[in-house]
Design a protein around this motif. Sequence first.
Motif, mmCIF file in Angstrom:
data_model
loop_
_atom_site.group_PDB
_atom_site.id
_atom_site.type_symbol
_atom_site.label_atom_id
_atom_site.label_comp_id
_atom_site.label_asym_id
_atom_site.label_seq_id
_atom_site.Cartn_x
_atom_site.Cartn_y
_atom_site.Cartn_z
ATOM 1 N N GLN A 104 15.130 -2.181 10.319
ATOM 2 C CA GLN A 104 13.775 -1.752 9.987
ATOM 3 C C GLN A 104 13.830 -0.913 8.710
ATOM 4 O O GLN A 104 14.577 0.061 8.635
ATOM 5 C CB GLN A 104 13.169 -0.920 11.126
ATOM 6 C CG GLN A 104 13.158 -1.605 12.480
ATOM 7 C CD GLN A 104 12.160 -2.737 12.561
ATOM 8 O OE1 GLN A 104 11.248 -2.841 11.738
ATOM 9 N NE2 GLN A 104 12.311 -3.604 13.558
ATOM 10 N N THR A 106 11.567 1.251 5.943
ATOM 11 C CA THR A 106 10.288 1.902 5.660
ATOM 12 C C THR A 106 10.370 2.618 4.325
ATOM 13 O O THR A 106 11.355 3.318 4.056
ATOM 14 C CB THR A 106 9.927 2.919 6.759
ATOM 15 O OG1 THR A 106 9.908 2.257 8.030
ATOM 16 C CG2 THR A 106 8.573 3.556 6.496
ATOM 17 N N ASP A 107 9.370 2.445 3.486
ATOM 18 C CA ASP A 107 9.257 3.196 2.237
ATOM 19 C C ASP A 107 8.236 4.309 2.469
ATOM 20 O O ASP A 107 7.038 4.044 2.618
ATOM 21 C CB ASP A 107 8.804 2.284 1.093
ATOM 22 C CG ASP A 107 8.873 2.975 -0.264
ATOM 23 O OD1 ASP A 107 8.409 4.124 -0.365
ATOM 24 O OD2 ASP A 107 9.401 2.359 -1.224
ATOM 25 N N THR A 108 8.704 5.534 2.531
ATOM 26 C CA THR A 108 7.818 6.647 2.852
ATOM 27 C C THR A 108 6.838 6.959 1.725
ATOM 28 O O THR A 108 5.847 7.654 1.943
ATOM 29 C CB THR A 108 8.637 7.914 3.182
ATOM 30 O OG1 THR A 108 9.495 8.222 2.078
ATOM 31 C CG2 THR A 108 9.491 7.697 4.427
ATOM 32 N N SER A 112 5.131 0.943 2.926
ATOM 33 C CA SER A 112 5.480 -0.426 3.316
ATOM 34 C C SER A 112 6.522 -0.422 4.431
ATOM 35 O O SER A 112 7.334 0.500 4.543
ATOM 36 C CB SER A 112 6.018 -1.194 2.107
ATOM 37 O OG SER A 112 7.241 -0.640 1.652
ATOM 38 N N ARG A 113 6.470 -1.480 5.254
ATOM 39 C CA ARG A 113 7.423 -1.634 6.354
ATOM 40 C C ARG A 113 7.910 -3.079 6.387
ATOM 41 O O ARG A 113 7.105 -4.010 6.379
ATOM 42 C CB ARG A 113 6.789 -1.272 7.699
ATOM 43 C CG ARG A 113 6.465 0.198 7.869
ATOM 44 C CD ARG A 113 5.882 0.468 9.250
ATOM 45 N NE ARG A 113 6.816 0.101 10.292
ATOM 46 C CZ ARG A 113 7.758 0.912 10.763
ATOM 47 N NH1 ARG A 113 7.905 2.138 10.257
ATOM 48 N NH2 ARG A 113 8.577 0.519 11.725
ATOM 49 N N ASN A 114 9.232 -3.242 6.405
ATOM 50 C CA ASN A 114 9.842 -4.565 6.469
ATOM 51 C C ASN A 114 10.859 -4.589 7.594
ATOM 52 O O ASN A 114 11.379 -3.541 8.012
ATOM 53 C CB ASN A 114 10.541 -4.917 5.161
ATOM 54 C CG ASN A 114 9.596 -5.298 4.035
ATOM 55 O OD1 ASN A 114 10.010 -5.831 3.034
ATOM 56 N ND2 ASN A 114 8.316 -5.011 4.181
ATOM 57 N N ALA A 115 11.134 -5.803 8.088
ATOM 58 C CA ALA A 115 12.166 -5.998 9.101
ATOM 59 C C ALA A 115 13.044 -7.165 8.674
ATOM 60 O O ALA A 115 12.551 -8.167 8.145
ATOM 61 C CB ALA A 115 11.557 -6.268 10.471
ATOM 62 N N ASP A 146 7.452 -8.901 6.568
ATOM 63 C CA ASP A 146 6.616 -7.728 6.333
ATOM 64 C C ASP A 146 6.005 -7.356 7.679
ATOM 65 O O ASP A 146 5.322 -8.176 8.303
ATOM 66 C CB ASP A 146 5.530 -8.059 5.314
ATOM 67 C CG ASP A 146 4.680 -6.842 4.949
ATOM 68 O OD1 ASP A 146 4.444 -5.987 5.821
ATOM 69 O OD2 ASP A 146 4.241 -6.760 3.788
ATOM 70 N N THR A 147 6.218 -6.128 8.125
ATOM 71 C CA THR A 147 5.738 -5.716 9.451
ATOM 72 C C THR A 147 4.710 -4.600 9.385
ATOM 73 O O THR A 147 4.459 -3.921 10.383
ATOM 74 C CB THR A 147 6.929 -5.270 10.331
ATOM 75 O OG1 THR A 147 7.645 -4.215 9.663
ATOM 76 C CG2 THR A 147 7.873 -6.432 10.589
ATOM 77 N N LEU A 148 4.113 -4.394 8.209
ATOM 78 C CA LEU A 148 3.127 -3.324 8.100
ATOM 79 C C LEU A 148 1.921 -3.613 8.982
ATOM 80 O O LEU A 148 1.455 -2.739 9.725
ATOM 81 C CB LEU A 148 2.691 -3.157 6.639
ATOM 82 C CG LEU A 148 1.690 -2.032 6.377
ATOM 83 C CD1 LEU A 148 2.275 -0.685 6.775
ATOM 84 C CD2 LEU A 148 1.256 -2.027 4.914
#
Length: 323
Positions: A104, A106-108, A112-115, A146-148
Amino acid sequence: MKKRIIILGSVVLAIVALWSLAWFVLAGLVKQQIAAQAQADGITAPQITCGTLNVGGFPFRLDADCAQARIVSGDAVLELPGIRASIQVDNPTHMLASALGPLQVTDTFTGSRNAVEWSSLQASVRLSNWRIARASLSAKDIVWSDTLVGQTLIAQTPLAEIHLFDIPEQHDPERQTTALAGYMLANGLAYPGLSLTDTSAELQIELSGLPDDVRNWGEPSLLPNLQAANGQLTIVAAHGTDAASTLDASGALMLDPQGQIDGQITITSTGVAERIGPLLEEPWRTLVLGKPAPDGTYANQLNFRAGGIFSGLVPIAAIGPLY
């Protein structure tokens, strides 16, 4: 005879006891070093924390298992169910590693959230006098999403490999620099954003001017020293192809005394300009890929100098100094 057997047995027991003591001391030091990474600031050095950290493998291996691993580096936060690294006690310069997915990311800063998922991920690093003799990373059945919001497929491939090899003839003991050759491969790559299916991609590079001791790779002076040693990234060949298009690139990049990228990359392609039309509008598409020849092929050279990227003599982008 009985006395000799007793003496021999005592010697064997002493050796076993000393070996066991040495192993447990070494295992404790390894665990201590890994645990110390949790104190890093996550900016100048990655911060690594483990939900559970164990060191096993007695008596001939050291297996470090980090469950629920969390890595912080700048704005990026990486989370993994587990990471394992193993070495043979009698061959400590060869490390094997593996990881459980999904990863997982995450760009704080951007949110953005990717897996990234895989069925198998294996790595191997072998050192020789603290130089990389060979390093390899192989992953199977990779799926990047992309899991956002929900789960949107970005790319997938059944196999991806990265290999680094020492180039012995470019080792300079006096300047303490070395060079590595790299080879990267992805087969059956699918990228829905560009309608890519069953794509093959290969990249061959060489990087010179590196410190010949991997323990110095994290030094803040790495890039200035690389420039002082005339280090160069050579793109020997980059090749990508599917049923409808091909892309090839080659060139060389280095750093000037101001820390700016200097060099050239030549790009040739067929079918790529038409495919990336929605993503790269004119005039940028022509400035990057060039104009089509009568046979439908495109060719162009991108020049990097004085903090800019130029298509021929036309500036198209600016890049700040790297240090």
